[in-house]
Motif scaffolding. Structure first.
Motif, PDB file in Angstrom:
ATOM      1  N   ALA A   1      40.332  29.944  38.440  1.00 19.39           N
ATOM      2  CA  ALA A   1      39.846  31.239  38.928  1.00 19.39           C
ATOM      3  C   ALA A   1      38.422  31.488  38.440  1.00 19.39           C
ATOM      4  CB  ALA A   1      40.774  32.352  38.442  1.00 19.39           C
ATOM      5  N   PHE A   2      38.173  31.180  37.165  1.00 26.37           N
ATOM      6  CA  PHE A   2      36.835  31.374  36.624  1.00 26.37           C
ATOM      7  C   PHE A   2      35.826  30.495  37.352  1.00 26.37           C
ATOM      8  CE2 PHE A   2      33.432  29.939  33.807  1.00 26.37           C
ATOM      9  CZ  PHE A   2      32.805  31.159  33.556  1.00 26.37           C
ATOM     10  N   ALA A   3      36.172  29.250  37.621  1.00 24.95           N
ATOM     11  CA  ALA A   3      35.257  28.349  38.330  1.00 24.95           C
ATOM     12  C   ALA A   3      34.921  28.899  39.712  1.00 24.95           C
ATOM     13  CB  ALA A   3      35.878  26.957  38.441  1.00 24.95           C
ATOM     14  N   ASN A   4      35.912  29.485  40.386  1.00 27.09           N
ATOM     15  CA  ASN A   4      35.661  30.097  41.693  1.00 27.09           C
ATOM     16  C   ASN A   4      34.677  31.255  41.562  1.00 27.09           C
ATOM     17  OD1 ASN A   4      37.451  28.347  42.945  1.00 27.09           O
ATOM     18  ND2 ASN A   4      39.171  29.766  42.862  1.00 27.09           N
ATOM     19  N   LEU A   5      34.902  32.083  40.542  1.00 25.29           N
ATOM     20  CA  LEU A   5      34.028  33.226  40.323  1.00 25.29           C
ATOM     21  C   LEU A   5      32.635  32.783  39.871  1.00 25.29           C
ATOM     22  CD1 LEU A   5      33.801  36.328  40.198  1.00 25.29           C
ATOM     23  CD2 LEU A   5      34.627  36.209  37.843  1.00 25.29           C
TER      24      LEU A   5
ATOM     25  N   VAL B   1      41.485  38.584  30.034  1.00 28.96           N
ATOM     26  CA  VAL B   1      42.312  38.070  31.132  1.00 28.96           C
ATOM     27  C   VAL B   1      43.549  37.375  30.581  1.00 28.96           C
ATOM     28  CG1 VAL B   1      42.362  36.730  33.259  1.00 28.96           C
ATOM     29  CG2 VAL B   1      40.188  37.669  32.448  1.00 28.96           C
ATOM     30  N   LEU B   2      44.713  37.794  31.073  1.00 27.86           N
ATOM     31  CA  LEU B   2      45.984  37.141  30.747  1.00 27.86           C
ATOM     32  C   LEU B   2      46.486  36.460  32.012  1.00 27.86           C
ATOM     33  CD1 LEU B   2      48.273  37.090  28.390  1.00 27.86           C
ATOM     34  CD2 LEU B   2      49.453  38.672  29.906  1.00 27.86           C
ATOM     35  N   SER B   3      46.732  35.162  31.944  1.00 27.26           N
ATOM     36  CA  SER B   3      47.099  34.401  33.149  1.00 27.26           C
ATOM     37  C   SER B   3      48.519  33.839  33.091  1.00 27.26           C
ATOM     38  CB  SER B   3      46.108  33.240  33.337  1.00 27.26           C
ATOM     39  OG  SER B   3      46.011  32.463  32.147  1.00 27.26           O
ATOM     40  N   SER B   4      49.369  34.402  32.260  1.00 28.72           N
ATOM     41  CA  SER B   4      50.693  33.830  31.971  1.00 28.72           C
ATOM     42  C   SER B   4      51.602  33.762  33.201  1.00 28.72           C
ATOM     43  CB  SER B   4      51.395  34.663  30.895  1.00 28.72           C
ATOM     44  OG  SER B   4      50.680  34.640  29.690  1.00 28.72           O
ATOM     45  N   GLN B   5      52.505  32.768  33.166  1.00 26.23           N
ATOM     46  CA  GLN B   5      53.560  32.663  34.171  1.00 26.23           C
ATOM     47  C   GLN B   5      54.736  33.559  33.827  1.00 26.23           C
ATOM     48  OE1 GLN B   5      54.690  28.603  34.983  1.00 26.23           O
ATOM     49  NE2 GLN B   5      52.577  27.895  35.095  1.00 26.23           N
ATOM     50  N   TYR B   6      54.968  33.777  32.538  1.00 27.14           N
ATOM     51  CA  TYR B   6      55.989  34.722  32.086  1.00 27.14           C
ATOM     52  C   TYR B   6      55.672  35.160  30.672  1.00 27.14           C
ATOM     53  CZ  TYR B   6      58.030  30.636  29.721  1.00 27.14           C
ATOM     54  OH  TYR B   6      58.224  29.521  28.940  1.00 27.14           O
TER      55      TYR B   6
ATOM     56  N   ASP C   1      47.911  32.260  41.175  1.00 22.70           N
ATOM     57  CA  ASP C   1      47.037  32.405  42.340  1.00 22.70           C
ATOM     58  C   ASP C   1      45.594  32.579  41.856  1.00 22.70           C
ATOM     59  OD1 ASP C   1      45.570  33.268  44.605  1.00 22.70           O
ATOM     60  OD2 ASP C   1      47.408  34.019  45.538  1.00 22.70           O
ATOM     61  N   PRO C   2      44.830  31.485  41.760  1.00 19.93           N
ATOM     62  CA  PRO C   2      43.475  31.570  41.211  1.00 19.93           C
ATOM     63  C   PRO C   2      42.518  32.389  42.068  1.00 19.93           C
ATOM     64  CG  PRO C   2      43.918  29.370  42.062  1.00 19.93           C
ATOM     65  CD  PRO C   2      45.218  30.098  42.079  1.00 19.93           C
TER      66      PRO C   2
ATOM     67  N   MET D   1      39.163  39.625  38.585  1.00 18.99           N
ATOM     68  CA  MET D   1      38.145  39.494  37.539  1.00 18.99           C
ATOM     69  C   MET D   1      36.807  40.081  38.002  1.00 18.99           C
ATOM     70  SD  MET D   1      39.286  35.655  36.319  1.00 18.99           S
ATOM     71  CE  MET D   1      37.939  35.309  35.173  1.00 18.99           C
ATOM     72  N   GLN D   2      36.459  39.842  39.254  1.00 21.82           N
ATOM     73  CA  GLN D   2      35.231  40.424  39.798  1.00 21.82           C
ATOM     74  C   GLN D   2      35.336  41.947  39.868  1.00 21.82           C
ATOM     75  OE1 GLN D   2      32.032  38.913  41.273  1.00 21.82           O
ATOM     76  NE2 GLN D   2      31.790  41.024  40.560  1.00 21.82           N
ATOM     77  N   LYS D   3      36.490  42.445  40.296  1.00 26.36           N
ATOM     78  CA  LYS D   3      36.677  43.890  40.433  1.00 26.36           C
ATOM     79  C   LYS D   3      36.603  44.611  39.096  1.00 26.36           C
ATOM     80  CE  LYS D   3      39.406  43.899  44.709  1.00 26.36           C
ATOM     81  NZ  LYS D   3      40.767  44.098  45.306  1.00 26.36           N
ATOM     82  N   ILE D   4      37.137  43.978  38.037  1.00 26.92           N
ATOM     83  CA  ILE D   4      37.117  44.646  36.729  1.00 26.92           C
ATOM     84  C   ILE D   4      35.692  44.686  36.174  1.00 26.92           C
ATOM     85  CG2 ILE D   4      37.454  42.755  35.085  1.00 26.92           C
ATOM     86  CD1 ILE D   4      39.492  46.017  35.145  1.00 26.92           C
ATOM     87  N   LEU D   5      34.857  43.708  36.546  1.00 23.60           N
ATOM     88  CA  LEU D   5      33.445  43.765  36.160  1.00 23.60           C
ATOM     89  C   LEU D   5      32.733  44.892  36.889  1.00 23.60           C
ATOM     90  CD1 LEU D   5      32.130  40.069  35.993  1.00 23.60           C
ATOM     91  CD2 LEU D   5      32.788  41.562  34.102  1.00 23.60           C
TER      92      LEU D   5
END
Length: 389
Positions: A236-240, A293-298, A341-342, A349-353
């Motif tokens: 996700a970061f690489a996309n951003l 950012v928390l990216s956990s599956q559970y 879902d990256p 991540m963009q929206k929170i900035l």
């Protein structure tokens, strides 16, 4: 079995000694490694000591960075067992000798062990089992030798006096997985925020990424394991990063380090992603990061998410089972994205900035997870209401 005695209490009053014997509390968990559950126990210990209760702390192994944070008056009992379930016998000897009124245990395997230990010791100690994991998601991840733990949980948990889970979702999940009556498991959130965190978040931080006029920094804190899903975060970061100038700092250590480093190199973001490992004070980073950012599956109740909010850091999390949606009240205090879902995570991540959550709201919500709020709930649950001040 080794015992590390605290500094001697100068109060030799016989009545006080009798009272301590009658109201003795013990807390049991495997170790004090760098984990959310271990940090919770440290905060619980501090909160109890603050209210005049000095428990015994029982560990299977005397290890972990949080050992240094155990309050000095707490007596540490080490069972010297490399695994938790085999520690049942020395734990039974402890119960037979000390006869604590209450034994609070944390972590699934430790919870099983205390039920077995009470059976073997024939004592009347009340058992309070605290569940920190989402069993439905985690039961397939137990080490090979511990695959029997979920079965042992089904047999042992109903024999405890009180069952506690750290989020509403985890409580209901535990009831379903173990075939327990709905509503039997009590929910008490983790005691996360204390004065020590506030002090640490204001400590100086020497890191060039946090100097003035630097790109925004996204922060994540957690062990480098499959459950935390740093692969999705890095993707996700690489996309951003292909659209804006930004950086990603991941604090934590784990078995997936080499795999994640290979992914970072593959995506060409080596200069903008750092993984320095475990740090003793992540709060200084949280108070300065642009977003957490928390990216956990559970999860069960992600402590780091609450800590970031207490540090005034806007948060983004996957809407994983369980905890994030409860903490953020379905988006009121931070943004939620789909698990694994990256693309959607990068969008959040963009929206929170662009529109960070007001710090006053974050501080307000974090107070609900403070030791002053949560420790009295524990005391009331175990019948020590007279200490809950």
């Amino acid at each position: 079995m080794n015992e590390i005695k605290p500094k001697k209490n100068n109060d030799s009053n016989d009545d006080m000694a009798k009272k301590e014997s009658q109201e003795k509390i013990a807390i049991f968990l495997p170790n004090l490694d760098a984990g959310g559950g271990q940090k919770v126990v440290i905060n619980l210990l501090k909160g109890l000591v603050k209210r005049g209760i000095v428990p015994d702390l029982i560990l299977t192994q005397l290890k972990g960075p949080f050992l240094a944070q155990v309050p000095e008056d707490v007596r540490i009992i080490c069972l010297n067992s490399k695994m938790v379930i085999p520690s049942t016998i020395p734990l039974a000897f402890y119960l037979k000798r000390e006869k604590p009124k209450i034994l609070i245990s944390h972590m699934s395997s430790a919870n099983v062990a205390v039920v077995m230990a009470r059976f073997f010791s024939h004592v009347s100690t009340r058992l309070v089992l605290v569940e920190h994991t989402t069993l439905s998601a985690n039961k397939h991840n137990f080490p090979t030798i511990a695959k029997l733990v979920p079965t042992l949980m089904r047999l042992s948990y109903p024999l405890a006096n009180t069952l506690i889970a750290v989020s509403k979702g985890t409580s209901r999940d535990l009831e379903r997985e173990l075939g327990l009556q709905q509503g039997l498991v009590k929910t008490i959130y983790n005691p996360v925020i204390d004065d020590d965190l506030i002090l640490k978040m204001n400590e100086p931080l020497k890191h060039q990424w946090f100097l003035p006029n630097q790109p925004p920094v996204f922060l994540s804190v957690g062990r480098l394991t499959k459950a935390k899903d740093h692969k999705t975060l890095i993707t996700a970061f690489a996309n951003l990063r292909s659209q804006i100038s930004a950086r990603l700092l991941i604090l934590g250590e784990g078995e997936l380090r080499s795999e994640l480093e290979a992914l970072i190199k593959k995506l060409g973001v080596e200069s903008d992603v750092l993984m320095p490992g475990f740090v003793s004070n992540p709060y200084a980073y949280m108070s300065r990061a642009s977003a957490f950012v928390l990216s956990s599956q559970y999860e069960a109740l992600p402590t780091v998410l609450i800590e970031a909010m207490a540090c005034g850091c806007p948060v983004v999390s996957t809407d994983c089972p369980h905890g994030p949606a409860e903490i953020l009240e379905n988006g009121k205090y931070g943004l939620l994205a789909l698990v694994k879902d990256p693309i959607l995570l990068a969008d959040a991540m963009q929206k929170i900035l662009d529109n960070p959550t007001e710090q006053s709201l974050l501080f307000q919500r974090a107070k609900d997870f403070s030791t002053d709020c949560i420790v009295p709930q524990y005391l009331e649950t175990i019948g020590f209401k007279h200490y809950a001040i």
